[in-house]
Design an enzyme around this catalytic site. Structure first.
Site: not given
Ligand code: G6Q
Length: 554
Positions: A206, A212, A267-268, A353, A384, A512
Site C-alpha cells: 500500500k 521487508e 491494509g488488512r 490488529e 490431535h 517498522k
Molecule cells: C494492515 C497493516 C499491515 C500492512 C503491512 C504492509 O492493516 O497496516 O499489516 O498491511 O505492514 O504494509 P504495506 O502494504 O504498506 O507494505
C-alpha cells in the site's frame, strides 16, 4: 473517564451473569426444546448455529440492547457511507465500496469512488486474462507459469489465504507463490522453484515503503537481471499494487504496470482491491466477481438486518459476552476444511490488529478488556493437538467451527468423517463426560475399583464449553467472500461496542521504526569496530553478541 461498565446496558448484563453461570448448556437444552430453532441465523452463503452458547432469550435481549445503546446501527451507517471512521488517520474505511454491486455513488470527500474502483477491476481482469490465456509473454517469448506475490501483513495474508482456500478453482498451469518474510530464506527458497523467463513478480505494498517488501523486491529484481534479461524486460515481469505511484516509479516499476488502490482501503481490508490480483490470476475474473458478490451480499445483510438477526452483530455480541463477562481471553477458529488452513492466521491479523487497542476513539483509556487473542488450525488436525486443553484445561475458550456440507474433492467417506468429527467435538465440548458415566463405562469393561478410583477424575470432562457452528453448502468464491465479510463486520461491531478505532495500527508502525534504528546501530558498530551502548543492557548485549557471532567484532 468513560466507563462502559457503568452504562445501564452493561449493568443489565452484569446482573444477568450469575443466572447464566448457574445453569449449564445441557440444562438449557433440556429446558427448551426449541433452543436450536431459536438460536440460529441465516445470512448470504452461511448458516449459524449459536445455540451451544451460555445464553437464553433474556441474554440475547440484553446483548442486543447493548449494541443498540453503543450505536451499532448508526456506526454501520457511517462506515458504509464513507464517513471518517478512522479518525486517527483521518480516513474512511470503505472496503465495502470495493465490492459494491449497486448503482448508487459512494463518496469520499464529495467525489464518487465507484468509477475508479471499477476501472481498476477492469484493468485487473484484462491483465489476468492475458496472463491466464498465455498471451502475456515473458522476455524470451514464453508464457508465464509462476506468479510470486511479494508483500507482507495486509498485502500478503488475505491473498495467500484466499488463493489457498480457492485451490479447486485455480488455473491449472499457473503456480502462485507468496514471499513475505524479510528472512532471506523465504525469497531464496522460492526463487529456487521458478525460472526468470516464465515468472511474474507482483510487488504488493500500500505504502511502498515497507522495508521487508522492498528488500524482497530488490532481491527478486537482481535475481531476474542476473539471467539474460535486460533492464527493459523488467516491465514484462514486475507489476506493482499500491497507492503510491511516486514510490513505485522510484523503485523502477513502470506505473503503467501499477494497479492502484486508495488510502481509504485499510491494509488488512485490502483483499478486495488491487491487492486481490494474485487471487484473480489464480481463479479468474469471473470467480473473483463471485467472491466480491458474496462479500457484497454480506454487506447488505449487515447493513439492513435488525440487530437480533444480524449474523456479524450476534457473533460480536457473543465475543463481548465471553470476553467481558466470563473473562475469556482467547477465541479459537477451527475450520474443518483443509483449504481454509490459512484462515485462522488471516483472522488473527484482522481481529488482533483491529481490536488490539487500549483507548477509546476519543483517546481516553478503556475500562474493560478489548479484542481477544485469536488463534487456530484446521480440524481434524487440531483434535490431535491443542483440543486437549479445550476439553480439560482450566481455561474457557469459545470457538467457531466452520464447515461445508459438500466437499470440493469428494473421495470415499472422507467428508462424512470430517463432518462427524466436527459435530462430535462441539457436542462433546458442550456435554462433557460426567464422572458417573466414566465409572459406569470402566465397570462395564471390568476395570478394578482401585483403578477406577485412580483414573476417574482424569477421565472426566466438565463440558459446558461454548461453540458456534458456521455451515455452508460448499466452500467456493461466493461463500468465501461472504465469510470474510462476515468476520470483517463482526470485528467492526465489537469495536463499535468497545468504542475503539478498529482501523488504525500504531503498534505495527512502531515495529517498522524500531527495527530501522537497531539496523543502523548494528551497522555503525561494525564500521566503528566498537560495541553498541545506546540501548538498555539486554538489547546492547544481544546486539554485541550477535555482531561478535557474525565475526564482525573481535
Ligand atoms: C494492515 C497493516 C499491515 C500492512 C503491512 C504492509 O492493516 O497496516 O499489516 O498491511 O505492514 O504494509 P504495506 O502494504 O504498506 O507494505
Amino acid at each position: 473517564m468513560k466507563t462502559l461498565a457503568n452504562t445501564p446496558a452493561w449493568k443489565a448484563l452484569s446482573e444477568h451473569l450469575d443466572a447464566m453461570q448457574a445453569t449449564s448448556l445441557v440444562d438449557q437444552f433440556e429446558r427448551d426444546e426449541r433452543r436450536y430453532e431459536k438460536f440460529q441465523l441465516t445470512a448470504p452463503g452461511w448458516f449459524l448455529d449459536y445455540s451451544k452458547n451460555h445464553i437464553n432469550d433474556e441474554s440475547m435481549q440484553r446483548l442486543v440492547a447493548l449494541a443498540q445503546a453503543q450505536g451499532v446501527p448508526e456506526k454501520f451507517a457511517a462506515l458504509f457511507s464513507g464517513d471518517i471512521v478512522n479518525p486517527t488517520e483521518g480516513r474512511a474505511a470503505l472496503h465495502s465500496a470495493l465490492r459494491y454491486q449497486g448503482n448508487e455513488p459512494i463518496r469520499v470527500d464529495g467525489s464518487d469512488v465507484m468509477p475508479g474502483v471499477r476501472a481498476v477491476l477492469d484493468r485487473m481482469a484484462t491483465f489476468s486474462t492475458k496472463v491466464r490465456d498465455g498471451a502475456w509473454l515473458g522476455f524470451t517469448g514464453k508464457r508465464i507459469t509462476d506468479v510470486v506475490n511479494i508483500g507482507i501483513g495486509g498485502s500478503d495474508l488475505g491473498p495467500l489465504m484466499a488463493t489457498e482456500a480457492l485451490q479447486p478453482f485455480a488455473h491449472a498451469a499457473l503456480k502462485l507463490h507468496f514471499v513475505s518474510n524479510v528472512d532471506g530464506s523465504h525469497m531464496v527458497s522460492t526463487l529456487k522453484k521458478v525460472n526468470p523467463e516464465t515468472t511474474l513478480f507482483i510487488v504488493a505494498s500500500k505504502t511502498f515503503t515497507t522495508i521487508e517488501t522492498l528488500t524482497n523486491a530488490n532481491t527478486a529484481r537482481s535475481w531476474f537481471l542476473e539471467s539474460d534479461a535486460a533492464e527493459s524486460d523488467v516491465a514484462k515481469h514486475f507489476v506493482a499494487l499500491s497507492t503510491n505511484a511516486e514510490k513505485v516509479a522510484a523503485f523502477g516499476i513502470d506505473t503503467n504496470n501499477m494497479f492502484e488502490f486508495w488510502d481509504w482501503v485499510g491494509g488488512r481490508y485490502s483483499l478486495w482491491s488491487a491487492i486481490g490480483l494474485p487471487v484473480m490470476l489464480s481463479i479468474g475474473p469471473d470467480n473473483f466477481q463471485r467472491f466480491l458478490q458474496g462479500a457484497a451480499d454480506m454487506d447488505e445483510h449487515a447493513k439492513n438486518t435488525p440487530l437480533a438477526e444480524n449474523m456479524p452483530v450476534v457473533l460480536a455480541l457473543l465475543t463481548v459476552w465471553y470476553s467481558n463477562f466470563f473473562g475469556t481471553t482467547s477465541h479459537l477458529i477451527a475450520p474443518y476444511d483443509q483449504y481454509l488452513h490459512r484462515f485462522p492466521a488471516y483472522l488473527q491479523q484482522l481481529t488482533m490488529e483491529s481490536n488490539g487497542k487500549s483507548v477509546h476513539v476519543d483517546g481516553s483509556r478503556v475500562s474493560v478488556s478489548t479484542g481477544p487473542v485469536v488463534w487456530g488450525e484446521p480440524g481434524t488436525n487440531g483434535q490431535h493437538a491443542y483440543f486437549q486443553l479445550l476439553h480439560q484445561g482450566t481455561r474457557l475458550i469459545p470457538a467457531d467451527f466452520i464447515l461445508a456440507a459438500e466437499s470440493c474433492n469428494p473421495c470415499g467417506n472422507h467428508h462424512e468423517l470430517l463432518i462427524a468429527n466436527c459435530l462430535a467435538q462441539t457436542e462433546a465440548l458442550m456435554k462433557g463426560k460426567p464422572t458417573s458415566e466414566v465409572v459406569a463405562e470402566m465397570q462395564a469393561a471390568g476395570v478394578s475399583t482401585e483403578q477406577i478410583d485412580a483414573l476417574k477424575t482424569h477421565r472426566t470432562f466438565d463440558g459446558n464449553r461454548p461453540t458456534n457452528t458456521l455451515l455452508t453448502q460448499r466452500l467456493d468464491a461466493y461463500s468465501l467472500g461472504a465469510l470474510i465479510a462476515l468476520y470483517e463486520h463482526k470485528v467492526f461491531v465489537e469495536a463499535a461496542i468497545w468504542d475503539i478505532n478498529p482501523f488504525d495500527q500504531w503498534g505495527v508502525e512502531l515495529g517498522k521504526q524500531l527495527a530501522s534504528a537497531i539496523y543502523d546501530d548494528m551497522q555503525a558498530a561494525v564500521q566503528a569496530g566498537k560495541p553498541v551502548s545506546s540501548h538498555d543492557s539486554s538489547t546492547n548485549g544481544l546486539i554485541n553478541r550477535i555482531n561478535s557471532l557474525r565475526n564482525h567484532l573481535a
